[in-house]
Motif scaffolding. Structure first.
Motif, PDB file in Angstrom:
ATOM      1  N   LYS A  67       0.833  -1.193   0.000  1.00  0.00           N
ATOM      2  CA  LYS A  67       0.000   0.000   0.000  1.00  0.00           C
ATOM      3  C   LYS A  67       0.873   1.250   0.000  1.00  0.00           C
ATOM      4  CE  LYS A  67      -3.930   2.058   2.458  1.00  0.00           C
ATOM      5  NZ  LYS A  67      -4.852   1.906   3.624  1.00  0.00           N
ATOM      6  N   PRO A  68       0.626   2.198  -0.911  1.00  0.00           N
ATOM      7  CA  PRO A  68       1.455   3.414  -0.952  1.00  0.00           C
ATOM      8  C   PRO A  68       1.334   4.226   0.329  1.00  0.00           C
ATOM      9  CG  PRO A  68       0.147   3.174  -2.962  1.00  0.00           C
ATOM     10  CD  PRO A  68      -0.386   2.174  -1.981  1.00  0.00           C
ATOM     11  N   LEU A  69       2.402   4.909   0.683  1.00  0.00           N
ATOM     12  CA  LEU A  69       2.383   5.797   1.838  1.00  0.00           C
ATOM     13  C   LEU A  69       1.491   6.992   1.532  1.00  0.00           C
ATOM     14  CD1 LEU A  69       3.769   6.129   4.661  1.00  0.00           C
ATOM     15  CD2 LEU A  69       5.436   7.612   3.510  1.00  0.00           C
ATOM     16  N   LYS A  70       0.661   7.401   2.493  1.00  0.00           N
ATOM     17  CA  LYS A  70      -0.246   8.524   2.292  1.00  0.00           C
ATOM     18  C   LYS A  70       0.531   9.819   2.041  1.00  0.00           C
ATOM     19  CE  LYS A  70      -4.060   6.722   5.097  1.00  0.00           C
ATOM     20  NZ  LYS A  70      -4.924   6.966   6.279  1.00  0.00           N
ATOM     21  N   ILE A  71      -0.098  10.708   1.269  1.00  0.00           N
ATOM     22  CA  ILE A  71       0.529  11.984   0.940  1.00  0.00           C
ATOM     23  C   ILE A  71       0.972  12.723   2.203  1.00  0.00           C
ATOM     24  CG2 ILE A  71       0.103  14.279  -0.032  1.00  0.00           C
ATOM     25  CD1 ILE A  71      -1.770  12.985  -2.049  1.00  0.00           C
ATOM     26  N   GLN A  72       0.107  12.761   3.205  1.00  0.00           N
ATOM     27  CA  GLN A  72       0.367  13.543   4.402  1.00  0.00           C
ATOM     28  C   GLN A  72       1.578  13.035   5.187  1.00  0.00           C
ATOM     29  OE1 GLN A  72      -2.417  12.152   3.449  1.00  0.00           O
ATOM     30  NE2 GLN A  72      -4.137  13.586   3.534  1.00  0.00           N
ATOM     31  N   ARG A  73       1.964  11.791   4.957  1.00  0.00           N
ATOM     32  CA  ARG A  73       3.071  11.204   5.718  1.00  0.00           C
ATOM     33  C   ARG A  73       4.392  11.228   4.951  1.00  0.00           C
ATOM     34  NH1 ARG A  73       1.646   5.471   7.957  1.00  0.00           N
ATOM     35  NH2 ARG A  73       3.637   5.890   9.006  1.00  0.00           N
ATOM     36  N   ARG A  74       4.391  11.763   3.747  1.00  0.00           N
ATOM     37  CA  ARG A  74       5.603  11.744   2.926  1.00  0.00           C
ATOM     38  C   ARG A  74       6.567  12.881   3.236  1.00  0.00           C
ATOM     39  NH1 ARG A  74       4.461   8.958  -2.918  1.00  0.00           N
ATOM     40  NH2 ARG A  74       2.896   7.482  -2.197  1.00  0.00           N
ATOM     41  N   LYS A  75       6.090  13.954   3.850  1.00  0.00           N
ATOM     42  CA  LYS A  75       6.918  15.123   4.152  1.00  0.00           C
ATOM     43  C   LYS A  75       7.555  15.682   2.878  1.00  0.00           C
ATOM     44  CE  LYS A  75       8.946  15.879   7.924  1.00  0.00           C
ATOM     45  NZ  LYS A  75       9.939  15.938   9.023  1.00  0.00           N
ATOM     46  N   VAL A  76       6.692  15.870   1.878  1.00  0.00           N
ATOM     47  CA  VAL A  76       7.117  16.431   0.600  1.00  0.00           C
ATOM     48  C   VAL A  76       6.443  17.780   0.404  1.00  0.00           C
ATOM     49  CG1 VAL A  76       7.038  16.163  -1.908  1.00  0.00           C
ATOM     50  CG2 VAL A  76       7.508  14.175  -0.456  1.00  0.00           C
ATOM     51  N   ALA A 141       4.828  25.486   1.067  1.00  0.00           N
ATOM     52  CA  ALA A 141       5.470  24.204   0.806  1.00  0.00           C
ATOM     53  C   ALA A 141       6.532  23.870   1.853  1.00  0.00           C
ATOM     54  CB  ALA A 141       6.095  24.218  -0.587  1.00  0.00           C
ATOM     55  N   LEU A 142       7.159  24.906   2.419  1.00  0.00           N
ATOM     56  CA  LEU A 142       8.219  24.701   3.403  1.00  0.00           C
ATOM     57  C   LEU A 142       7.712  24.694   4.839  1.00  0.00           C
ATOM     58  CD1 LEU A 142      10.880  27.078   1.833  1.00  0.00           C
ATOM     59  CD2 LEU A 142      11.035  24.595   1.956  1.00  0.00           C
ATOM     60  N   ALA A 143       6.443  25.026   5.037  1.00  0.00           N
ATOM     61  CA  ALA A 143       5.910  25.206   6.392  1.00  0.00           C
ATOM     62  C   ALA A 143       5.981  23.943   7.236  1.00  0.00           C
ATOM     63  CB  ALA A 143       4.467  25.714   6.317  1.00  0.00           C
ATOM     64  N   ALA A 144       5.857  22.782   6.608  1.00  0.00           N
ATOM     65  CA  ALA A 144       5.841  21.525   7.362  1.00  0.00           C
ATOM     66  C   ALA A 144       7.216  20.873   7.434  1.00  0.00           C
ATOM     67  CB  ALA A 144       4.844  20.558   6.729  1.00  0.00           C
ATOM     68  N   LYS A 145       8.274  21.637   7.211  1.00  0.00           N
ATOM     69  CA  LYS A 145       9.639  21.121   7.249  1.00  0.00           C
ATOM     70  C   LYS A 145       9.793  19.887   6.361  1.00  0.00           C
ATOM     71  CE  LYS A 145      10.780  22.710  11.935  1.00  0.00           C
ATOM     72  NZ  LYS A 145      11.244  22.298  13.290  1.00  0.00           N
ATOM     73  N   PRO A 146       9.606  20.029   5.065  1.00  0.00           N
ATOM     74  CA  PRO A 146       9.664  18.857   4.180  1.00  0.00           C
ATOM     75  C   PRO A 146      11.071  18.281   4.071  1.00  0.00           C
ATOM     76  CG  PRO A 146       9.601  20.861   2.880  1.00  0.00           C
ATOM     77  CD  PRO A 146       9.368  21.283   4.304  1.00  0.00           C
ATOM     78  N   ASP A 147      11.127  16.999   3.755  1.00  0.00           N
ATOM     79  CA  ASP A 147      12.399  16.336   3.494  1.00  0.00           C
ATOM     80  C   ASP A 147      12.757  16.389   2.011  1.00  0.00           C
ATOM     81  OD1 ASP A 147      12.720  15.580   6.172  1.00  0.00           O
ATOM     82  OD2 ASP A 147      11.505  13.781   5.891  1.00  0.00           O
ATOM     83  N   LEU A 148      11.818  16.874   1.197  1.00  0.00           N
ATOM     84  CA  LEU A 148      11.997  16.954  -0.252  1.00  0.00           C
ATOM     85  C   LEU A 148      11.105  18.069  -0.774  1.00  0.00           C
ATOM     86  CD1 LEU A 148      12.852  15.735  -3.083  1.00  0.00           C
ATOM     87  CD2 LEU A 148      10.877  14.220  -2.848  1.00  0.00           C
ATOM     88  N   LEU A 149      11.603  18.845  -1.730  1.00  0.00           N
ATOM     89  CA  LEU A 149      10.827  19.936  -2.300  1.00  0.00           C
ATOM     90  C   LEU A 149      10.676  19.733  -3.799  1.00  0.00           C
ATOM     91  CD1 LEU A 149       9.428  22.686  -1.800  1.00  0.00           C
ATOM     92  CD2 LEU A 149      11.645  23.783  -2.200  1.00  0.00           C
TER      93      LEU A 149
END
Length: 216
Positions: A67-76, A141-149
């Motif tokens: 099952k794919p990881l949910k969008i909200q949990r990807r930190k993108v 896009a940067l507000a949630a401290k993403p690991d990838l942009l």
């Protein structure tokens, strides 16, 4: 480290993706309809590949048979081509709209200062310029401290002066956050100025190019 190795059948061809990306800036170039935005959408989780795998820092976004990881949990963080700002919400409300619970508000405040939009917070999208909208969308896009942009044609609607300022801000963000960044562009100058690597996508096929040889 981002690992991307998947296939996705599109209407007229199959998108075949295979690359790895460290904390670098990667430019995706190529003609319209070649699969660049679909590639970003697969990484973000908006659409899913038919086969293969996508992982970031050891976390599986997509693994064939699972099952794919949910969008909200990807930190993108994803900056869409049209910026996708809600017209009925203020700049501040747009930035905070999709923030996760218990967000680090000090971090969000710091980002707004870095990108110079503190004075825009009470305004609405129709009251600000294209360059300001771009900075607001990047802040969100940067507000949630993403690991990838991911950025889809982030500079296409900007005039030359505004494009220059926004490119400098992107380089500064990369220096501060030191995360992988992938952006789609049609402009050779954007790729040569910003990217550590350039990958051309044409009819779903990928070819990596030297920066000095990039030809859009």
């Amino acid at each position: 480290m981002l690992h991307v190795d998947f296939r996705k059948q599109l209407e007229h061809f199959e998108l075949v993706v295979d690359f790895q990306l460290d904390n670098e800036i990667l430019a995706l170039v190529g003609s319209s309809g070649s699969g660049k935005t679909t590639l970003l959408n697969c990484i973000a989780g908006i659409v899913h590949p038919d086969a293969g795998s996508i992982s970031l820092n050891g976390r599986n976004f997509f693994q064939e048979g699972n099952k794919p990881l949910k969008i909200q949990r990807r930190k993108v963080g994803y900056l869409f081509q049209d910026y996708a700002l809600f017209p009925h919400l203020s700049v501040e409300q747009n930035i905070l709209y999709s923030r996760p619970p218990k967000s680090d508000m000090a971090h969000i405040t710091a980002v707004t200062k870095v990108l110079g939009i503190t004075d825009l917070l009470p305004k609405y999208p129709h009251q600000i310029s294209g360059g300001e909208k771009q900075r607001v969308a990047l802040t969100r896009a940067l507000a949630a401290k993403p690991d990838l942009l991911l950025l889809d044609e982030p500079f296409s609607a900007l005039d030359d002066d505004t494009r220059e300022r926004c490119q400098e801000e992107l380089l500064r963000i990369h220096e501060i956050w030191n995360i992988p960044i992938i952006f789609v562009t049609h402009r050779q100058a954007d790729a040569q100025k910003l990217a550590d690597r350039v990958i051309r996508v044409e009819k779903g096929q990928m070819t990596e190019q030297l920066i000095s040889e990039a030809s859009l």
